[in-house]
Design an enzyme around this catalytic site. Structure first.
Site, short mmCIF file in Angstrom:
data_model
loop_
_atom_site.label_atom_id
_atom_site.label_comp_id
_atom_site.label_asym_id
_atom_site.label_seq_id
_atom_site.Cartn_x
_atom_site.Cartn_y
_atom_site.Cartn_z
CE1 TYR A 214 -4.51 -0.13 -11.78
CE2 TYR A 214 -2.71 -1.65 -11.34
CZ TYR A 214 -3.22 -0.57 -12.04
OH TYR A 214 -2.45 0.06 -12.99
CD GLU B 285 -8.80 -11.17 -10.27
OE1 GLU B 285 -8.88 -11.18 -11.51
OE2 GLU B 285 -8.44 -12.17 -9.61
N GLY C 8 13.05 -5.08 2.20
CA GLY C 8 13.70 -4.31 1.14
C GLY C 8 14.39 -5.18 0.10
CD GLN D 161 10.14 -5.20 -0.94
OE1 GLN D 161 11.07 -5.60 -0.26
NE2 GLN D 161 9.19 -4.40 -0.45
N1 UDP Z 1 7.50 0.44 -0.96
C1 UDP Z 1 8.32 0.69 0.14
N2 UDP Z 1 8.24 1.89 0.74
C2 UDP Z 1 7.41 2.90 0.31
C3 UDP Z 1 6.58 2.64 -0.82
C4 UDP Z 1 6.65 1.40 -1.43
O1 UDP Z 1 9.09 -0.17 0.57
O2 UDP Z 1 7.40 3.98 0.92
C5 UDP Z 1 7.61 -0.86 -1.63
C6 UDP Z 1 6.32 -1.60 -1.88
O3 UDP Z 1 5.93 -2.35 -0.75
C7 UDP Z 1 6.70 -2.47 -3.07
C8 UDP Z 1 7.69 -1.61 -3.84
O4 UDP Z 1 8.15 -0.63 -2.92
O5 UDP Z 1 7.37 -3.64 -2.64
C9 UDP Z 1 7.10 -0.92 -5.03
O6 UDP Z 1 5.93 -0.31 -4.61
P1 UDP Z 1 5.10 0.72 -5.48
O7 UDP Z 1 3.97 1.18 -4.63
O8 UDP Z 1 5.99 1.73 -6.07
O9 UDP Z 1 4.54 -0.13 -6.70
P2 UDP Z 1 4.08 -1.65 -6.93
O10 UDP Z 1 5.16 -2.22 -7.75
O11 UDP Z 1 3.95 -2.37 -5.62
O12 UDP Z 1 2.79 -1.51 -7.63
#
Ligand code: UDP
Length: 310
Positions: A146, A148, A208, A210
């Site tokens: 995605y 790249e 959690g 992040q």
């Molecule tokens: N995430 C999570 N639990 C889930 C789905 C996503 O903790 O059930 C985390 C994922 O690892 C990331 C953040 O939520 O850190 C946002 O993920 P998402 O897939 O919504 O979008 P991204 O910003 O990563 O493209």
């Protein structure tokens, strides 16, 4: 009346763009192969005589009859779960698909706007992310299919602009949510809402801590509409600068759904960005745009939409 071609027009963002451009009085041609988009997203528009839906994989060459004034290139799987499932389709649509969409713009002398992403910043070392930042992307990891191709699409768009003086725009879209996200698309907001409504465990990947910054879909499409009418050609970030940890997001969703769900911790996917927040100074100045819908308002609307479908 102007004609707008929207690739990926039956997807989450694409379908909201179809709605908006029809509402603004345009004719809309929606191209989609329904890999991750859904016919039901544009079902309400099919009665409109200014709306045309065409089943088309834009990775393959295609034609559009008549004049076209604007092309919005939004076709691509966009959630990490989707592009892990469809890595080659993602790469094709972000390379050949972008090429075909640009060729259409050249043939029709149309304005071209491509959907880029905050993913082009990778796991960013500059915070918040300004458009000047070149990013920190793993070129061979699972997300690279995605990241790249979106970087390639930006490069190809700028090359067409330089070579053919095409009128091009690039929007870098940060995390966006709202009605019509697929409940099974695997992203944080649909997962957490579905889990909370079913009183199932909320799956946090990693610890959690992040961060992400979530923009409501109506704000985002309004920004795209303004960008499509601007004279600006360099990339523009669009998103909501209100940053939160996933744990903070979960508190909102649990409270708003009255859920008793517990939290379970799962491994963090590879190269998952630790932080993400758009610097939207450029959009504020150029487009006089800023998000208006706070999560306190956008999440309940989204939850209500999912509740009706669970
Ligand atoms: N995430 C999570 N639990 C889930 C789905 C996503 O903790 O059930 C985390 C994922 O690892 C990331 C953040 O939520 O850190 C946002 O993920 P998402 O897939 O919504 O979008 P991204 O910003 O990563 O493209």
């Amino acid at each position: 009346m102007k004609t707008v071609v929207i690739t990926g027009g039956a997807g989450f963002l694409g379908s909201h763009l179809c709605d908006l451009f029809i509402k603004k009085g345009h004719r809309v041609i929606c191209l989609d192969n329904f890999l991750t988009g859904k016919k039901s997203n544009v079902a309400a528009l099919e009665r409109d005589r200014h709306f045309v839906l065409v089943e088309q994989d834009v990775s393959r060459p295609f034609r559009v009859a008549g004049s076209v004034h604007l092309i919005l290139h939004f076709a691509s799987p966009a959630s990490p779960v989707d592009y892990y499932r469809y890595p080659l389709e993602t790469m094709r649509v972000g390379s050949m698909g972008t090429h075909h969409a640009l060729e259409l713009a050249r043939a029709k002398k149309a304005v071209f706007l491509m959907a880029s992403t905050s993913e082009i910043y990778g796991d960013p070392l500059v915070h918040p992310q300004t458009e000047e930042y070149w990013g920190n992307v793993n070129p061979i990891g699972p997300r690279s299919v995605y990241d790249e191709t979106k970087r390639f699409s930006e490069a190809l768009t700028m090359a067409y602009r330089r070579a053919y003086l095409l009128d091009t725009k690039i929007v870098r879209i940060f995390n966006t949510y709202g009605p019509r996200m697929r409940i099974d698309d695997g992203r944080a907001i649909p997962n957490f809402i579905a889990q909370a409504l079913k009183n199932k465990p909320l799956t946090i990947y990693g610890n959690g801590m992040q961060t992400r910054s979530f923009c409501y879909v109506s704000d985002l499409v309004e920004g795209i509409y303004r960008l499509s009418r601007s004279r600006y050609h360099d990339p523009v970030n669009l998103g909501n600068p209100r940053e939160m940890t996933l744990k903070e997001l979960i508190v909102f969703i649990r409270t708003m759904t009255n859920s008793k769900s517990k939290i379970v911790y799962k491994p963090l996917p590879k190269d998952d960005p630790k932080q993400r927040q758009p610097d939207i100074s450029r959009a504020r100045v150029l487009l006089k745009w800023q998000p208006r819908v706070a999560v306190e308002e956008g999440l309940p609307t989204t939850i209500a939409w999912f509740r009706d479908r669970i």
